[in-house]
Design a protein around this motif. Structure first.
Motif, mmCIF file in Angstrom:
data_model
loop_
_atom_site.group_PDB
_atom_site.id
_atom_site.type_symbol
_atom_site.label_atom_id
_atom_site.label_comp_id
_atom_site.label_asym_id
_atom_site.label_seq_id
_atom_site.Cartn_x
_atom_site.Cartn_y
_atom_site.Cartn_z
ATOM 1 N N SER A 128 0.809 -1.225 0.000
ATOM 2 C CA SER A 128 0.000 0.000 0.000
ATOM 3 C C SER A 128 0.841 1.274 0.000
ATOM 4 C CB SER A 128 -0.954 0.001 1.197
ATOM 5 O OG SER A 128 -0.243 -0.125 2.415
ATOM 6 N N GLU A 129 1.972 1.283 0.717
ATOM 7 C CA GLU A 129 2.800 2.497 0.755
ATOM 8 C C GLU A 129 3.308 2.849 -0.644
ATOM 9 O OE1 GLU A 129 6.722 4.319 3.091
ATOM 10 O OE2 GLU A 129 6.032 2.280 3.503
ATOM 11 N N GLN A 130 3.807 1.831 -1.344
ATOM 12 C CA GLN A 130 4.297 2.035 -2.707
ATOM 13 C C GLN A 130 3.171 2.473 -3.637
ATOM 14 O OE1 GLN A 130 5.722 -1.587 -4.581
ATOM 15 N NE2 GLN A 130 5.058 -0.835 -6.575
ATOM 16 N N LEU A 131 2.023 1.794 -3.540
ATOM 17 C CA LEU A 131 0.907 2.114 -4.438
ATOM 18 C C LEU A 131 0.356 3.505 -4.181
ATOM 19 C CD1 LEU A 131 -0.886 -1.355 -4.314
ATOM 20 C CD2 LEU A 131 0.291 -0.355 -6.274
ATOM 21 N N LEU A 146 0.077 6.620 -6.783
ATOM 22 C CA LEU A 146 -1.194 7.303 -7.059
ATOM 23 C C LEU A 146 -1.106 8.807 -6.818
ATOM 24 C CD1 LEU A 146 -3.700 4.757 -5.459
ATOM 25 C CD2 LEU A 146 -3.456 5.283 -7.884
ATOM 26 N N ARG A 147 -0.243 9.204 -5.898
ATOM 27 C CA ARG A 147 -0.142 10.616 -5.544
ATOM 28 C C ARG A 147 0.964 11.340 -6.299
ATOM 29 N NH1 ARG A 147 0.265 10.597 0.859
ATOM 30 N NH2 ARG A 147 -0.146 12.829 0.612
#
Length: 387
Positions: free
Chosen positions: A378-381, A385-386
């Protein structure tokens, strides 16, 4: 990608889809999956599928892979489509990773099998899911591959193997030493008629044309040149091509759900209540539109992650695609079964298709495990996304 390159790629994909569609148009809908594969091979569609290669095997062209699956899915035989998908997206690339023989003028059995399969004259079954472990626990498999002098000895069993009952070759993932380390596993090419090999059909009426079955290996002996690639590279090669299979699964999911939605829409336009087609009912239209949006989102995800997936260097691409399939397909098909009503239980109706499409949420990794992987990344994704 430049506009010129993009236009060239689109033209190439359109030409490829035309090639595949024309090759299949004269084949009866009831034709076995072996005939579908032969036809694709004879037309050159399988050989043209792989645009490049690297040290870990052939790399599929994602646009052509999608075109292939759309054309095969259009025939409405989910078993045949599954048969083609597993071979095209997984088995052939893994087999191709070990096709270089030690002597160029004397091709290895692996190279020969690869060429025969590309030509469509033979089928190969990817035997990974093991009888000794859950399907999602590949590193816990119990099938052994021992090296004894100039021979390989394969012992164990595989279950729920697509093409097991029709393939001339079995591509078997086994361990050559105890433990879960990724270097403990290798691929072996086993001719299906080798002494000690037994195949029994899976007890299911679903996906009948996929020839799915269970395979036993009772101390099967083979020459050492049936090892696929270097010893201990099995998991590395498999991981490299896993995201391609997950892309293929998502591309098939788009084709299948689009096909069922089109059929459902036509049924709704034909059936009337008080003289008005059901299609004009606002609640019906809203439910249908929600499904259409979900499928369009999955298609967009396929398009955005396709190149990353086939390169096999980004685990998040495969996990996202597989998770999206699990969250989309059954939701869409469940609504279609509701909208089709009693007609959904007829042959070719949404009820039967929904049951067969369940393989998309299980084969290659169950949705819940894929979502756990997405959470881990999730941190990478979120950073992506941001960005």
């Amino acid at each position: 990608m430049s506009d010129l390159a993009s236009a060239s790629q689109e033209a190439s994909s359109a030409g490829y889809q035309k090639l595949v569609s024309q090759a299949l148009e004269s084949l009866p809908v009831s034709a076995p999956a072996t005939a579908v594969w032969r036809t694709l091979g004879a037309a050159g569609a399988l050989r043209a599928l792989y645009g490049s290669s690297n040290t870990l095997g052939p790399v599929a062209d994602p646009a052509r892979l999608g075109a292939l699956l759309r054309a095969v899915d259009a025939r409405g035989d989910n078993g045949a489509t599954l048969s083609v998908l597993v071979q095209a997206a997984s088995a052939l690339p893994v087999l191709g990773s070990g096709r270089s023989g030690p002597v160029p003028s004397a091709p290895s059995p692996v190279a020969a099998a690869y060429e025969q399969t590309l030509a469509g004259t033979t089928q190969v079954a990817l035997a990974a899911t093991d009888e000794a472990a859950a399907g999602s626990d590949l590193s816990g498999l119990g099938t052994e591959v021992r090296i004894e002098g100039d021979e390989l000895v394969v012992h164990g069993g595989k279950r729920w193997v697509t093409n097991a009952g029709s393939a001339e070759y079995l591509l078997v993932l086994g361990r050559h030493r105890p433990g879960r380390h990724f270097t403990n596993f290798s691929w072996v090419l086993v001719p299906a008629k080798t002494a000690g090999v037994t195949v029994r059909a899976a007890a299911t009426h679903l996906l009948a044309n996929s020839a799915t079955g269970h395979i036993g290996f009772d101390s099967v002996r083979l020459p050492a040149d049936h090892l696929v690639g270097r010893n201990g590279r099995g998991m590395t090669v498999f991981a490299r091509h896993m995201s391609t299979e997950r892309l293929a699964g998502a591309q098939w999911a788009v084709a299948l759900t689009s096909r069922v939605l089109a059929d459902t829409r036509e049924r709704l336009r034909q059936r009337t209540v008080d003289g008005e087609p059901l299609w004009h009912n606002a609640v019906v239209r809203q439910g249908f539109a929600e499904c259409l949006v979900r499928v369009a989102q999955l298609r967009a995800l396929c398009d955005s992650l396709a190149e990353t997936a086939v390169k096999g260097q980004n685990l998040s691409a495969g996990a996202l695609l597989k998770s999206a399939v699990g969250l989309t397909v059954d939701t869409v098909l469940a609504r279609c079964t509701q909208l089709q009503g009693a007609d959904g239980f007829a042959a070719g109706g949404a009820q039967g298709i929904r049951a067969e499409a369940g393989v998309l949420g299980i084969g290659g990794g169950v949705t819940e495990l894929m979502l756990a992987g997405v959470a881990d990344m999730s941190e990478q994704l979120l950073a992506e996304l941001r960005a």
